[in-house]
Design a protein around this motif. Structure first.
Motif, PDB file in Angstrom:
ATOM      1  N   TRP A 164       0.839  -1.207   0.000  1.00  0.00           N
ATOM      2  CA  TRP A 164       0.000   0.000   0.000  1.00  0.00           C
ATOM      3  C   TRP A 164       0.871   1.252   0.000  1.00  0.00           C
ATOM      4  CZ3 TRP A 164      -4.975   0.491  -0.994  1.00  0.00           C
ATOM      5  CH2 TRP A 164      -5.860  -0.543  -0.725  1.00  0.00           C
ATOM      6  N   GLY A 165       1.909   1.252   0.835  1.00  0.00           N
ATOM      7  CA  GLY A 165       2.805   2.403   0.885  1.00  0.00           C
ATOM      8  C   GLY A 165       3.526   2.623  -0.418  1.00  0.00           C
ATOM      9  N   GLU A 166       3.952   1.539  -1.031  1.00  0.00           N
ATOM     10  CA  GLU A 166       4.659   1.634  -2.310  1.00  0.00           C
ATOM     11  C   GLU A 166       3.730   2.190  -3.387  1.00  0.00           C
ATOM     12  OE1 GLU A 166       8.379   1.372  -3.850  1.00  0.00           O
ATOM     13  OE2 GLU A 166       7.819   0.726  -1.841  1.00  0.00           O
ATOM     14  N   LEU A 167       2.473   1.750  -3.377  1.00  0.00           N
ATOM     15  CA  LEU A 167       1.497   2.255  -4.350  1.00  0.00           C
ATOM     16  C   LEU A 167       1.314   3.761  -4.212  1.00  0.00           C
ATOM     17  CD1 LEU A 167      -1.382  -0.403  -4.344  1.00  0.00           C
ATOM     18  CD2 LEU A 167      -0.160   0.432  -6.357  1.00  0.00           C
ATOM     19  N   MET A 168       1.229   4.242  -2.978  1.00  0.00           N
ATOM     20  CA  MET A 168       0.976   5.667  -2.768  1.00  0.00           C
ATOM     21  C   MET A 168       2.204   6.506  -3.068  1.00  0.00           C
ATOM     22  SD  MET A 168      -0.790   7.512   0.505  1.00  0.00           S
ATOM     23  CE  MET A 168      -1.111   9.277   0.528  1.00  0.00           C
ATOM     24  N   GLN A 169       3.379   6.024  -2.643  1.00  0.00           N
ATOM     25  CA  GLN A 169       4.596   6.812  -2.813  1.00  0.00           C
ATOM     26  C   GLN A 169       5.105   6.797  -4.253  1.00  0.00           C
ATOM     27  OE1 GLN A 169       5.926   8.786  -0.384  1.00  0.00           O
ATOM     28  NE2 GLN A 169       4.087   8.174   0.726  1.00  0.00           N
ATOM     29  N   GLN A 170       4.863   5.699  -4.960  1.00  0.00           N
ATOM     30  CA  GLN A 170       5.388   5.555  -6.317  1.00  0.00           C
ATOM     31  C   GLN A 170       4.268   5.579  -7.359  1.00  0.00           C
ATOM     32  OE1 GLN A 170       8.660   5.535  -6.550  1.00  0.00           O
ATOM     33  NE2 GLN A 170       9.004   5.314  -4.356  1.00  0.00           N
ATOM     34  N   ARG A 171       3.194   6.327  -7.068  1.00  0.00           N
ATOM     35  CA  ARG A 171       2.019   6.269  -7.943  1.00  0.00           C
ATOM     36  C   ARG A 171       2.273   6.849  -9.330  1.00  0.00           C
ATOM     37  NH1 ARG A 171       1.367   9.466  -3.654  1.00  0.00           N
ATOM     38  NH2 ARG A 171       0.933  11.690  -3.864  1.00  0.00           N
ATOM     39  N   SER A 172       3.355   7.616  -9.496  1.00  0.00           N
ATOM     40  CA  SER A 172       3.634   8.184 -10.817  1.00  0.00           C
ATOM     41  C   SER A 172       4.399   7.218 -11.710  1.00  0.00           C
ATOM     42  CB  SER A 172       4.446   9.479 -10.662  1.00  0.00           C
ATOM     43  OG  SER A 172       5.690   9.212 -10.034  1.00  0.00           O
ATOM     44  N   GLY A 198       7.247 -12.098   3.706  1.00  0.00           N
ATOM     45  CA  GLY A 198       5.850 -11.935   3.329  1.00  0.00           C
ATOM     46  C   GLY A 198       5.774 -11.152   2.032  1.00  0.00           C
ATOM     47  N   VAL A 199       4.703 -11.334   1.292  1.00  0.00           N
ATOM     48  CA  VAL A 199       4.594 -10.708  -0.031  1.00  0.00           C
ATOM     49  C   VAL A 199       3.258  -9.994  -0.163  1.00  0.00           C
ATOM     50  CG1 VAL A 199       4.650 -11.071  -2.527  1.00  0.00           C
ATOM     51  CG2 VAL A 199       6.037 -12.522  -1.030  1.00  0.00           C
ATOM     52  N   GLY A 200       3.310  -8.746  -0.623  1.00  0.00           N
ATOM     53  CA  GLY A 200       2.119  -8.029  -1.045  1.00  0.00           C
ATOM     54  C   GLY A 200       2.036  -8.106  -2.561  1.00  0.00           C
ATOM     55  N   VAL A 201       0.932  -8.623  -3.071  1.00  0.00           N
ATOM     56  CA  VAL A 201       0.764  -8.840  -4.517  1.00  0.00           C
ATOM     57  C   VAL A 201      -0.116  -7.726  -5.078  1.00  0.00           C
ATOM     58  CG1 VAL A 201      -0.001 -10.430  -6.323  1.00  0.00           C
ATOM     59  CG2 VAL A 201       0.945 -11.336  -4.166  1.00  0.00           C
ATOM     60  N   VAL A 202       0.425  -6.958  -6.013  1.00  0.00           N
ATOM     61  CA  VAL A 202      -0.315  -5.856  -6.623  1.00  0.00           C
ATOM     62  C   VAL A 202      -0.560  -6.180  -8.096  1.00  0.00           C
ATOM     63  CG1 VAL A 202      -0.276  -3.409  -7.248  1.00  0.00           C
ATOM     64  CG2 VAL A 202       0.635  -4.156  -5.034  1.00  0.00           C
ATOM     65  N   LEU A 203      -1.820  -6.234  -8.477  1.00  0.00           N
ATOM     66  CA  LEU A 203      -2.221  -6.482  -9.864  1.00  0.00           C
ATOM     67  C   LEU A 203      -3.170  -5.358 -10.281  1.00  0.00           C
ATOM     68  CD1 LEU A 203      -3.001 -10.325  -9.663  1.00  0.00           C
ATOM     69  CD2 LEU A 203      -0.881  -9.245 -10.437  1.00  0.00           C
ATOM     70  N   ASN A 204      -2.877  -4.761 -11.427  1.00  0.00           N
ATOM     71  CA  ASN A 204      -3.690  -3.641 -11.924  1.00  0.00           C
ATOM     72  C   ASN A 204      -3.830  -2.541 -10.871  1.00  0.00           C
ATOM     73  OD1 ASN A 204      -4.227  -4.906 -14.462  1.00  0.00           O
ATOM     74  ND2 ASN A 204      -5.786  -6.165 -13.470  1.00  0.00           N
ATOM     75  N   ARG A 205      -2.733  -2.292 -10.153  1.00  0.00           N
ATOM     76  CA  ARG A 205      -2.645  -1.251  -9.120  1.00  0.00           C
ATOM     77  C   ARG A 205      -3.624  -1.475  -7.975  1.00  0.00           C
ATOM     78  NH1 ARG A 205       0.991   2.251 -10.727  1.00  0.00           N
ATOM     79  NH2 ARG A 205       0.599   3.603  -8.932  1.00  0.00           N
ATOM     80  N   GLN A 206      -4.020  -2.730  -7.777  1.00  0.00           N
ATOM     81  CA  GLN A 206      -4.891  -3.094  -6.663  1.00  0.00           C
ATOM     82  C   GLN A 206      -4.253  -4.247  -5.890  1.00  0.00           C
ATOM     83  OE1 GLN A 206      -7.874  -1.544  -5.916  1.00  0.00           O
ATOM     84  NE2 GLN A 206      -7.511  -0.128  -7.619  1.00  0.00           N
ATOM     85  N   LEU A 207      -4.419  -4.240  -4.561  1.00  0.00           N
ATOM     86  CA  LEU A 207      -3.948  -5.373  -3.766  1.00  0.00           C
ATOM     87  C   LEU A 207      -4.747  -6.615  -4.121  1.00  0.00           C
ATOM     88  CD1 LEU A 207      -1.779  -5.620  -1.420  1.00  0.00           C
ATOM     89  CD2 LEU A 207      -2.314  -3.305  -2.162  1.00  0.00           C
ATOM     90  N   PHE A 208      -4.032  -7.709  -4.361  1.00  0.00           N
ATOM     91  CA  PHE A 208      -4.681  -8.986  -4.653  1.00  0.00           C
ATOM     92  C   PHE A 208      -4.590  -9.851  -3.403  1.00  0.00           C
ATOM     93  CE2 PHE A 208      -4.315 -13.452  -6.048  1.00  0.00           C
ATOM     94  CZ  PHE A 208      -5.567 -13.592  -6.632  1.00  0.00           C
ATOM     95  N   TYR A 209      -5.755 -10.281  -2.890  1.00  0.00           N
ATOM     96  CA  TYR A 209      -5.798 -11.011  -1.622  1.00  0.00           C
ATOM     97  C   TYR A 209      -5.963 -12.519  -1.792  1.00  0.00           C
ATOM     98  CZ  TYR A 209      -6.029  -6.586   0.888  1.00  0.00           C
ATOM     99  OH  TYR A 209      -5.738  -5.352   1.407  1.00  0.00           O
ATOM    100  N   GLY A 210      -6.515 -12.959  -2.928  1.00  0.00           N
ATOM    101  CA  GLY A 210      -6.694 -14.390  -3.142  1.00  0.00           C
ATOM    102  C   GLY A 210      -7.777 -14.983  -2.256  1.00  0.00           C
ATOM    103  N   ALA A 297       8.645   1.145   6.447  1.00  0.00           N
ATOM    104  CA  ALA A 297       7.777   0.802   5.316  1.00  0.00           C
ATOM    105  C   ALA A 297       6.414   0.284   5.750  1.00  0.00           C
ATOM    106  CB  ALA A 297       8.473  -0.232   4.421  1.00  0.00           C
ATOM    107  N   ALA A 298       6.382  -0.668   6.695  1.00  0.00           N
ATOM    108  CA  ALA A 298       5.090  -1.251   7.077  1.00  0.00           C
ATOM    109  C   ALA A 298       4.236  -0.255   7.849  1.00  0.00           C
ATOM    110  CB  ALA A 298       5.318  -2.518   7.893  1.00  0.00           C
ATOM    111  N   ALA A 299       4.853   0.541   8.746  1.00  0.00           N
ATOM    112  CA  ALA A 299       4.084   1.531   9.506  1.00  0.00           C
ATOM    113  C   ALA A 299       3.554   2.622   8.584  1.00  0.00           C
ATOM    114  CB  ALA A 299       4.952   2.141  10.606  1.00  0.00           C
ATOM    115  N   MET A 300       4.422   3.129   7.727  1.00  0.00           N
ATOM    116  CA  MET A 300       3.992   4.160   6.785  1.00  0.00           C
ATOM    117  C   MET A 300       2.957   3.590   5.816  1.00  0.00           C
ATOM    118  SD  MET A 300       6.383   6.415   4.288  1.00  0.00           S
ATOM    119  CE  MET A 300       5.718   7.682   3.237  1.00  0.00           C
ATOM    120  N   GLY A 301       3.190   2.349   5.373  1.00  0.00           N
ATOM    121  CA  GLY A 301       2.243   1.701   4.478  1.00  0.00           C
ATOM    122  C   GLY A 301       0.894   1.484   5.136  1.00  0.00           C
TER     123      GLY A 301
END
Length: 331
Positions: A164-172, A198-210, A297-301
């Motif tokens: 989530w943090g990576e998506l917001m910080q690197q949205r450009s 642990g892995v956060g999976v991002v597909l089409n700019r959305q978190l994928f939870y499975g 990263a995790a706290a900011m995320g």
């Protein structure tokens, strides 16, 4: 905005004017181009309107980051927790005085986001199981925390929070799909020190939870079979799996972060080695990068996650702004 939202222009104008009136967004006129006509006006979030608190829960401490509406960290802290208490009580006891300090520094808290290792249902706010936090049965974090904190509380897996943090910080950046790999080490609640991945999976700019929110849960097969593998064995096993998943799913980016970065260079080298071993002209070989968010990263995320979830179709933000502690605002 009207075109993207499928709304009438007058409706958008009325809503934007209201958000300007309550101070949530501000206008920033652009430079006149010299071509005549009405100058364009950009709309920006007012960084001073409110803050979001992000919490990263580890086995022996919590990290707290406070961000403004531009995603900038403006306060952070690290607090030890009682390792003998149940994790929900330990976190609440450590967080209460910290929240009081934050309340004294900032006029409006909009929400709290909490990231922690384990299998989490973010929709219900439940931690189902976490070996590193010694949680073997379901804990209803959100309902418990409502007793303590007069703000919306959201929880998610810590690796997902990093994403989530990576998506917001690197949205450009032009990456719609990526894997966020969170490295960690488990301490007080285990009898040994072990690398956690642990892995956060991002597909089409959305978190994928499975299914059952289990996407991104990595378990070393050597460990599951009763062995005590070294971190290097775990890294090799994970790298082979991650690179093949990226190739199969056409994911061109892997981001490494977390507080276990002493293993970061070894993981990056292993990922690159397995990537270079892939053959075929159409094979996708992912770029390997390190997160710029560092150990926060995790706290900011978690804070970024909470901010995004305030802006859901259900408009949780309206609930937050309606708090008597935050003034009688509505949107």
């Amino acid at each position: 905005m009207a075109m993207k939202l499928g709304l009438d222009k007058s409706t958008v104008t009325k809503t934007v004017n209201h958000l300007i009136d309550i101070g949530m967004i501000v206008e920033q006129p652009q430079a006149v181009s010299g071509k005549g006509g009405r100058p364009k006006v950009s709309l920006l979030f007012n960084a001073e309107f409110g803050v979001i608190i992000g919490v990263d829960v580890n086995s022996d401490a919590i990290k707290v980051s406070v961000i403004n509406l531009l995603g900038q960290v403006i306060y952070h802290d690290m607090i030890a927790i009682d390792t003998q208490a149940l994790i929900d009580k330990a976190v609440a006891d450590a967080l209460l005085p910290c929240i009081e300090t934050i309340q004294s520094l900032f006029s409006r808290i909009l929400a709290i986001g909490i990231g922690m290792p384990g299998l989490i249902d973010p929709d219900k706010g439940q931690l189902h199981v976490s070996h590193s936090l010694n949680a073997r049965s379901t804990i209803n974090f959100t309902s418990r925390f409502k007793r303590y904190f007069p703000y919306p509380v959201f929880i998610d897996n810590d690796a997902n929070c990093g994403a989530w943090g990576e998506l917001m910080q690197q949205r450009s950046l032009p990456f719609d799909h990526f894997l966020y790999v969170l490295l960690s080490t488990h301490h007080a609640r285990e009898l040994y020190h072990r690398l956690g991945i642990g892995v956060g999976v991002v597909l089409n700019r959305q978190l994928f939870y499975g299914e059952q929110f289990m996407a991104g849960q990595f378990n070393s097969q050597a460990l599951m079979q009763g062995a005590e593998p070294t971190p290097s064995v775990i890294i090799e096993e994970f790298s082979s799996l991650a690179v093949n998943v990226c190739s199969l799913m056409s994911i061109r980016r892997i981001v490494i972060g977390g507080n276990g970065m002493s293993f970061g260079s070894e993981l990056a080298a292993s990922l690159r080695k397995h990537s270079d071993n892939l053959a075929g002209s159409l094979i996708v070989k992912p770029n390997i990068e390190f997160s710029l968010l560092g150990p926060q990263a995790a706290a900011m995320g978690a804070a970024c996650m909470a901010w995004q979830k305030l802006l859901t179709p259900e408009l949780k933000l309206a609930e937050s702004l309606g708090l008597s502690e935050n003034g009688n605002l509505s949107i």
